[in-house]
Each structure stands twice: as C-alpha cells, then as structure tokens.
Scaffold this motif. Sequence first.
Motif, short mmCIF file in Angstrom:
data_model
loop_
_atom_site.label_atom_id
_atom_site.label_comp_id
_atom_site.label_asym_id
_atom_site.label_seq_id
_atom_site.Cartn_x
_atom_site.Cartn_y
_atom_site.Cartn_z
N THR A 169 9.58 -3.22 -17.15
CA THR A 169 8.99 -4.20 -16.22
C THR A 169 9.12 -5.62 -16.76
N GLY A 170 8.94 -5.77 -18.06
CA GLY A 170 9.12 -7.09 -18.66
C GLY A 170 10.54 -7.61 -18.47
N VAL A 171 11.53 -6.74 -18.70
CA VAL A 171 12.93 -7.14 -18.51
C VAL A 171 13.21 -7.44 -17.05
N PHE A 172 12.64 -6.64 -16.14
CA PHE A 172 12.86 -6.87 -14.71
C PHE A 172 12.28 -8.21 -14.27
N ILE A 173 11.09 -8.52 -14.73
CA ILE A 173 10.48 -9.81 -14.37
C ILE A 173 11.30 -10.96 -14.91
N LEU A 174 11.84 -10.79 -16.12
CA LEU A 174 12.59 -11.86 -16.77
C LEU A 174 13.98 -12.05 -16.18
N SER A 175 14.65 -10.92 -15.84
CA SER A 175 16.07 -11.00 -15.47
C SER A 175 16.42 -10.41 -14.12
N GLY A 176 15.50 -9.63 -13.53
CA GLY A 176 15.82 -8.95 -12.28
C GLY A 176 16.66 -7.71 -12.48
N LYS A 177 16.82 -7.23 -13.72
CA LYS A 177 17.64 -6.06 -14.02
C LYS A 177 16.77 -4.82 -14.18
N LEU A 178 17.24 -3.69 -13.63
CA LEU A 178 16.54 -2.41 -13.76
C LEU A 178 17.16 -1.51 -14.82
N GLY A 179 18.06 -2.05 -15.64
CA GLY A 179 18.83 -1.22 -16.55
C GLY A 179 18.04 -0.47 -17.59
N VAL A 180 16.82 -0.90 -17.90
CA VAL A 180 16.00 -0.17 -18.86
C VAL A 180 15.56 1.17 -18.27
N PHE A 181 15.31 1.20 -16.99
CA PHE A 181 14.86 2.42 -16.33
C PHE A 181 16.06 3.34 -16.06
N GLY A 182 15.86 4.62 -16.23
CA GLY A 182 16.87 5.60 -15.86
C GLY A 182 18.16 5.44 -16.62
N LEU A 183 19.29 5.61 -15.90
CA LEU A 183 20.60 5.62 -16.53
C LEU A 183 21.08 4.23 -16.92
N GLY A 184 20.80 3.23 -16.09
CA GLY A 184 21.28 1.88 -16.35
C GLY A 184 22.71 1.65 -15.93
N TYR A 185 23.30 2.59 -15.19
CA TYR A 185 24.72 2.47 -14.84
C TYR A 185 25.00 1.34 -13.84
N SER A 186 24.01 0.99 -13.03
CA SER A 186 24.23 -0.09 -12.07
C SER A 186 24.51 -1.40 -12.79
N ASP A 187 23.70 -1.70 -13.80
CA ASP A 187 23.93 -2.93 -14.57
C ASP A 187 25.23 -2.85 -15.36
N LEU A 188 25.56 -1.67 -15.84
CA LEU A 188 26.81 -1.52 -16.59
C LEU A 188 28.01 -1.71 -15.67
N SER A 189 27.91 -1.23 -14.44
CA SER A 189 28.99 -1.45 -13.47
C SER A 189 29.14 -2.93 -13.15
N ASP A 190 28.02 -3.65 -13.08
CA ASP A 190 28.09 -5.09 -12.81
C ASP A 190 28.82 -5.83 -13.92
N VAL A 191 28.75 -5.32 -15.13
CA VAL A 191 29.49 -5.94 -16.23
C VAL A 191 30.99 -5.90 -15.95
N PHE A 192 31.47 -4.75 -15.49
CA PHE A 192 32.91 -4.59 -15.25
C PHE A 192 33.40 -5.33 -14.02
N THR A 193 32.53 -5.53 -13.06
CA THR A 193 32.94 -6.22 -11.83
C THR A 193 32.62 -7.71 -11.85
N GLY A 194 32.02 -8.20 -12.94
CA GLY A 194 31.75 -9.62 -13.05
C GLY A 194 30.50 -10.09 -12.34
N ARG A 195 29.62 -9.17 -11.94
CA ARG A 195 28.41 -9.56 -11.21
C ARG A 195 27.16 -9.53 -12.09
N PHE A 196 27.31 -9.34 -13.37
CA PHE A 196 26.15 -9.15 -14.23
C PHE A 196 25.32 -10.42 -14.40
N GLY A 197 25.98 -11.54 -14.57
CA GLY A 197 25.26 -12.79 -14.80
C GLY A 197 25.42 -13.28 -16.22
#
Length: 570
Positions: free
Chosen positions: A283-311
């Motif tokens: 929750t702290g990371v989500f409030i700070l960055s809007g990322k859910l990668g700490v929860f569950g698998l984290g593959y959505s944020d990892l996919s954003d890294v490869f597609t250039g949408r991570f930030g």
Amino acid sequence: MNTDDIRKAFRRLPENSSRLISAVVMGTVSGLSAVAFMLCVQFVFENGLVRLSNMPLSVFIPASLAVVLASSLAVGLLLGKLSPRSSGSGIPQLKTAFWKDLGFVEFRHAAVKFVAGALSIGGGTSLGREGPSVFIGGTVASGAAGLLGAPRQGRRRALLMGAAAALAAAFNTPLAAITFVMEEVLNDLNSRYLGSIILSAVLGAFVVHAIIGRQPAFEMPQFGAASWHVYALVPLVAAAGASVAGLFQRWVLAWRCRIRDRSGIPLVLRPMVGGLATWVIGTGVFILSGKLGVFGLGYSDLSDVFTGRFGAWQIAGILLLAKLAASSASYAWGGCGGIFSPTLMMGGMAGLFLSGLASLWIPVSDADRILLCACGMSACFGSAVKAPFTAVLIVFEMTHQFSIVPALMLATLVSQAVSRRFAAANMYDELLKQDGHELEHPARVHARTSWEHVPVTAIASMKPVLVSDPSPAESRRILAKYPYLRFPLIGDGSLEGLVTRQSLEKCASSGGPPGIVPASTCPESASVHDAAGMLIDASEGMLVIVGGDGGVLGVVTLHDLARAQVHAEE
C-alpha cells in the motif's frame, strides 16, 4: 464404468500403446491443471486488488486490507486444518515425493494447494504461481497414473511428467520446463526419464497454446541491437541480481526458523501476518508510485518495463526493496506460493534501476534497458534455484527474443559464481534441510543378484537424527524440526533403543519419559541382501547401522529398501 474397469481395459492394450496413452493423459491433465490455476489466480487478483486500485484511496486502503486479511485467513485455515505441507512453493514437497515416496502424493494436497494458492496469490500475497503449478501438475499426473493401474511405488515417472507439463503450461516455456525438471528435481541432465519429460512438456505447451494462445509471457516490442558498451554492465547487473536472491534466501530461512522455533502465533494465523506485512509495504508503494507490483505476481509492472510504460527508473529501486521485504515475509510466515515470480520481478527491477543509474554517465538506449532487465531476471532466478540452463531458457522463452541469449548466458555465469558466496545449495534444498529432510539418492544397481555385493550403507540414511536428551523441551524441538516416525535413542554414548514419534509426543505433552522400543542393529559391513533379511524381523521396521565401536552410523528401513529396488528397476 468404474476405476477397476478402466484399469482392466488399459491392461489389455499393447504395452507401447498403453505407455503412449498414459503419457498423453498425464501430460494433458497436468497442463490443464496449470492453466486452470493460472486463470483462477488471475480472476481473484483482477476482481480484487486490481479493481480496487481504480477507486479512490479512501476506498482502496480499507478494502484492500480486508481482501488481503480475509484471503490470508482462509489460506491459514486450509493449510492448518487440511494440509500443512501445502504451504510454500511446492517444489520441495515434489522433490520429497520423488526421492522418498516413489512418486506418490495424496490428491488432497493438490486440491488444497490449488484453492489456497489461488486465494493467497490472487489475494495479494507477494509470491508466485509457478511452484504451486508444478506441485499440482505432478500430483495430478501421479493420481492419473494410479487410476490407470500404476502402483504407489511406481509413479515417479508420472510425477516428473506432470511437473514438466505444468511448468510448460504455466509459463509457456517448454524448453525451460524440461531443463528445470532435469536440473532441479533429478540433478541429472542425462536421465533415462528425458524422453518422457520432453513429451509431457510438449503436451503442456499444446494445452496452453489451445486455451490461452501462443504469445509469450511478456509482450516485448522488436528492438534493435544493444550497444556494445552495455555488455560491460551485464556482470554488474548479474551480480546485483544474484545478491538480491542471496539475501532473499537468507532472510526467508532465518525468519522461517525463528518463527517456527519461537513464535507463539497459531499456524492458522501465520499466513495472515505475512499478508499484513505485504499489505503495509504494498500500500505504501502504491500510494507513492501507483504501482501494484508488490502484490501478487508483479508481472504487470514487469511487462511495463519491456514496453516502455513503467515510468521513472528510480521507482524500480523502491519496488525492488519492497518486493524483497514483502516476498520474504510472505514465504517465511507460511504463505502458499513460490519463488519464481518474486525472483524474476526483483531481478528485472534491479536491471532497470541500474540501467537508469548508468544513464547518468553513459548513453543507455531502450534496447540496452531491456537487455539489462532481462539479464537481471535471469541472474536473480538462476541464483535462487541454481539451475543455469533453466535461467537462460526461461527468460528467452518468456520474451521470444533470441538476440538477448548471449547476454543471458554471461549474466547466468556471473550469477552462479556470486550465488555460491551466499549459499552452497539452492533455496529448495535449504528449505528441505531446514524441515529435516535429507534427499539421499540410492545407489543404482543394474542386476538384482548384485544386491549381495552392495553394502547396506549405499541405501541407508547415514545422517540419522539421534535422541540423547528425551526431555519435554527437546522432544518438542525434534517433533517440530523432523518429520520422522522413529529415532535411535543414545545414552552414555551407546544405543539404548528406539523412541517413536508417538512416545515423544506424549513426553512433550505430559513430561514423562518416552517409551523405549528395542532396536535391531546391523553391522556396517553387511550387504543389502543381508539387511533385507534382518529387516523382516526388525522391530518398528528399522535397522540401526553400527560401527565396530558400537557407535550409531545410520539407519535403514523397508522404505529405503523399496526405494533402492524401484530405482534399480526403472
């Protein structure tokens, strides 16, 4: 038609036909189980935390806490009441089933693993689904082999086939599934099981292609060649990824041991503690960055890294530390999930963070960034499982980018060297050792008559757990640490007899001395043939192997004899 009719019909088939049919059945049902598990995890996660993340923080914070705590409590009840061995990854339990139980696993454990894993990972616990998929697939294949007439002591091949098919379906990575089973479960790249493992991995890939599609786990745009100077950063990224995995392994083992030995929290509530820790961090990371990668698998944020949408690349450093802490807490407190996804996620974040840091001094293109992220994934995963071929192939197959393979090989080479600075064994073997399991591989004997010439020490457990102080406190410690049913009792340096697990439980609860059963002994010079005859009359089905000075050297049971015989005949 009942199961007996199925077995009779199956036995009437020619041997080659029955083997092919059984292989197709086991590979298909295992692949289906992995795909079903993947879809269930995805359904729970998307309809829980992902949906809540689109709502205001005033809604997300209390609602996400309720989701995490409720799912973790349900997981604790399932594990504590129905199947305590279903916690964690599932790979250590699969290895135990192969080497100790001859491939047999009760289906109950797979059912609990399926439900608890879907709730745990989908509910936000910072663990992965691939280890549970392998355990579920292996157990389903073992059960299918039993329905087709395979005895309990003859299901090792089925277990391996199910594991390979499930991993191939879980990641859409058939090559990595083959090497993982060979490297991690068998510790042998030249095993006689190779043909069966390849066939089942192919079937698992066919299943996921038919249901999900042929796309790789991570969609990655085509990119040009990476800069030559970035290859100088690959060893640095690999060393960082391996170090993160080493810290992850050390923290999990240390916390897990402390929790087991000192925590007064009931078993059913422990996953909720790990879930709460994950929620606070996530929750702290989500409030700070809007990322859910700490929860569950984290593959959505990892996919954003490869597609250039991570930030911003700085966020990767925050996610790396947060994922490391959350995954360590989740596993140590008994969550139901594996280490594939956390190590891949942490490695990718390490690669992104270091590429961003390097861009402050040298030019780093998008292709360079992707290359370094992939190398971090391979290094971190490979360091944790110490399976170098799998580490290269799994990232290659997950991305379908052949151009990154040379860099992956370099990263894996460095990570294997660094990982040994943290631990000699991989994380799965260290977890087994912590739980009191020693996976000693029986000697291979090719002719039955040669048992007369094989010493009993070749099939015995030569690291026996000895009881010298049968006090209540020591009894509780032994019962918590070791799963065995019988233990040699030593007094004044000599063997006094055997104590059973039941008698130690009475001692731990009532405080009285445990009952002692007479021990049958066997000299270390005896052959397996001689020991087999002694075992028939041995009390409690165990022989204690003694040396010339009367000291206890090891123990051998009927189960050890059966394992060695099956190992020789397969």
